[in-house]
Design an enzyme around this catalytic site. Structure first.
Site, PDB file in Angstrom:
ATOM      1  N   SER A 175     106.579 104.678   9.009  1.00  6.95           N
ATOM      2  CA  SER A 175     106.133 105.003   7.160  1.00  6.95           C
ATOM      3  C   SER A 175     104.710 105.765   7.586  1.00  6.95           C
ATOM      4  O   SER A 175     104.661 106.899   7.646  1.00  6.95           O
ATOM      5  CB  SER A 175     105.553 103.367   7.211  1.00  6.95           C
ATOM      6  OG  SER A 175     105.764 103.727   6.064  1.00  6.95           O
ATOM      7  N   ASP A 180     115.751 102.943   0.852  1.00  6.71           N
ATOM      8  CA  ASP A 180     114.667 103.422   0.734  1.00  6.71           C
ATOM      9  C   ASP A 180     114.294 104.095  -0.551  1.00  6.71           C
ATOM     10  O   ASP A 180     114.640 104.383  -1.061  1.00  6.71           O
ATOM     11  CB  ASP A 180     114.128 103.560   1.892  1.00  6.71           C
ATOM     12  CG  ASP A 180     112.632 104.268   2.232  1.00  6.71           C
ATOM     13  OD1 ASP A 180     111.384 103.782   0.922  1.00  6.71           O
ATOM     14  OD2 ASP A 180     111.182 104.165   3.033  1.00  6.71           O
ATOM     15  N   HIS A 200     112.372 100.688   2.076  1.00  5.57           N
ATOM     16  CA  HIS A 200     111.770 100.595   3.306  1.00  5.57           C
ATOM     17  C   HIS A 200     111.176 100.057   3.836  1.00  5.57           C
ATOM     18  O   HIS A 200     111.029 100.891   5.453  1.00  5.57           O
ATOM     19  CB  HIS A 200     110.217 101.031   2.044  1.00  5.57           C
ATOM     20  CG  HIS A 200     109.665 102.586   3.098  1.00  5.57           C
ATOM     21  ND1 HIS A 200     109.207 103.815   3.954  1.00  5.57           N
ATOM     22  CD2 HIS A 200     108.090 101.625   3.864  1.00  5.57           C
ATOM     23  CE1 HIS A 200     108.384 104.093   4.444  1.00  5.57           C
ATOM     24  NE2 HIS A 200     107.456 102.396   4.311  1.00  5.57           N
TER      25      HIS A 200
END
Lengths: 379, 379
Positions: free
Chosen positions: B149, B324, B357
């Site tokens: 991320s 995501d 995500h």
């Protein structure tokens, strides 16, 4: 709060008392509406449009109000919803604040605004109020019932409770029940308003108004109404021309000023309490509760199909946008399956629009073409 | 704010002064980190892990801290990141509040917390601080740099600025640049905090804390970190066992209490000013700015590929989750394309995880298998 009603608004007094789905009652309630085109002699050419969460009944311009309506490119002479052929009615939902009775309206029993004394509002009530309006206009059966977004929910409720009310149905970016992603979004929108110190359990006024909560709620809405794909092309990483360098962490990107613009146009033009009521009504909505002998499991597509199999429209057009994250395509597939189970001739399109949930509002080319072609076949 | 640092935390003093990417300077700054396994004689078996926005350096349990870490199922003896073989380091990002220097830390020049006097923070700074840490630990070249991320952003910055720093790279749910949907989400999170009257331009304390803003920001985060598909199966329309009927519009659905639980665990366990700095750093990030002779158009995939072609990892594994919505799959495809342009042997997987995500955090089975297989091939 009649200041929110556009100039061409007309009003229809609902039967009084008007019983609500969850047990409350309204006295002397009304709905606001507009019409286009002419009702024919046997009252067989009416189309009723049920809107999304926030629009007024001003779906298109007219002699009384030349301002463009929220579905201006779709409704008019020669357009997809052809007002030369159809008598078109758009209603402001019961519970809203664009002329219809809602939490911002005066309670005739007290002479003061309802605020949080407004009874529990359900999507089913929106459908019933629209049904009562059409009876009052002399229309016992529609040529087509059109519902968009929240209005698509209300349309399904109406068609289950009054199966012979419409010969056809167009369901655009709708949902047969609220699912947890959209519940979470609406819950957070309500929380932003409720936690604004100016909300004061609904006792705000213009001088002391939950502006911050309404702005946050609207921006969150807009984020979920569009799609990242559209925004990549539309905004990219482009910076604003002018940045407020005196305010720490202020907006720098054009996408942020776009959200600010939406908040500016909404926060003081929609009543916060009405917004809370309408959002919760959507959360509560599950057409599956109308199934005969529903399965006890609350999260059950079978109930949705069983409930929708009670509808009796001959033809239906079900449209969803492939980029919709709020009411994603499986929700429209579920609607199509349910309507098909009723025996209807159902056309389903996963429309390749980039604009997310709002596609029905802005992708006029694709949605207009599909709606126009469908209505041409309606007798 | 060392109270946020887990017990096994160790500290590394950054070179002082430490110059920042956007022009500021930090004095006597440090980063917090943890390690697992043993560095071998030629210091060739090190793996550095760069985290997402909010985790500490406690990625896995150890003798010093038996509490499970945020990547517990992935890191340990015999696991995907096998601590019998690798010397594993996880760093708390510069600018965070889990032991590393950030806006909540004491400015040595004033003796008071930086708050908004902390210099502009960039993703590039996070990468540089982690690089300095590894030099300090005697590691001039990593076996693998792992970024998740926001940490995947920092990893790309690091690999562009220090091309020979790692022999391989794992990029999980990353992005080479912030795009407008995620900018909008983070902007709204910041706005919720900034507009909380208790934020007071960063001058809050424990007794007067922007709890409301932090809760709203975290809930919005969680909504965008997961997926509607996962939540349909996990929460459906299930109601909470107990509802607060005294509070108007309070939570009724289990998905709402889930969000409340996340807010409870976050609002007072992450510093609000640090959160503002970290989020804005992500918005500013565009690896394309590191291209030699970048194309003047700001929104340009060509610049991303040109910048990433400067990296020199031999092998790379690029992972994204198909559900995501925050860093959608095209963003990982772009990373894979850029790394491939450098001549790296790149494996790209659009992982069919349901969890959005956060899949890298929770879909251990799929992500662990892919990471473990990749690392087995690293020399």
């Amino acid at each position: 709060m009649t200041e929110f009603a556009p100039p061409a608004t007309r009003y229809f007094a609902l039967p009084s008392p008007f019983p609500m789905h969850r047990g409350g009652v309204l006295q002397q309630a009304r709905v606001a509406y507009e019409t286009w085109g002419q009702l024919n002699a046997d009252a067989s050419n009416a189309i009723l449009i049920l809107t999304g969460l926030s629009p007024s009944a001003h779906a298109a311009s007219s002699a009384d109000d030349p301002q463009p309506g929220w579905w201006e490119p779709i409704i008019g002479p020669g357009k997809a919803i052809d007002t030369d052929r159809w008598f078109v009615v758009c209603v402001n939902h019961l519970g809203s604040c664009k002329g219809s009775t809602g939490a911002a309206s005066i309670d005739p029993e007290t002479g003061a605004a309802y605020r949080l004394t407004f009874p529990d509002l359900s999507v089913e009530d929106m459908g019933e109020a629209a049904y009562a309006l059409m009876q009052g206009l002399g229309v016992s059966q529609l040529a087509c019932l059109v519902g968009c977004s929240m209005g698509a929910m209300a349309a399904l409720a109406l068609l289950v409770q009054h199966p012979d009310f419409s010969r056809s149905h167009i369901n655009a970016c709708g949902a047969a029940r609220a699912l947890p992603f959209s519940i979470a979004v609406r819950s957070l929108q309500r929380e932003a308003i409720r936690l604004d110190p100016h909300w004061q359990e609904g006792q705000y006024d213009d001088a002391n108004y939950p502006d911050t909560g309404m702005r946050l709620a609207r921006k969150l809405g807009v984020i979920t109404y569009r799609s990242s794909l559209e925004w990549n092309g539309r905004f990219g990483r482009v910076r604003m021309d002018e940045v407020d360098t005196d305010t720490p962490f202020s907006a720098e990107f054009v996408v942020e000023s776009y959200l600010d613009g939406h908040a500016d146009r909404f926060a003081h033009f929609f009543d916060p309490n009405c917004y809370l009521y309408l959002g919760r009504a959507m959360d509560w909505f599950d057409i599956g509760e109308h199934a005969i002998d529903p399965h006890p499991q609350v999260h059950c597509e079978a109930n949705v199909v069983a409930a929708l199999s009670r509808t009796r429209v001959g033809k239906a057009l079900v449209l969803g946008a492939i980029t919709d994250i709020l009411f994603p395509i499986p929700q429209q597939e579920e609607i199509a399956a349910g309507l098909a189970a009723s025996g209807a001739d159902v056309r389903f399109h996963a429309v390749p629009s980039e604009q997310g949930h709002d596609a029905f509002l802005v992708d006029h080319e694709r949605f207009g073409a599909l709606i126009g072609a469908f209505l041409k076949e309606i007798v």
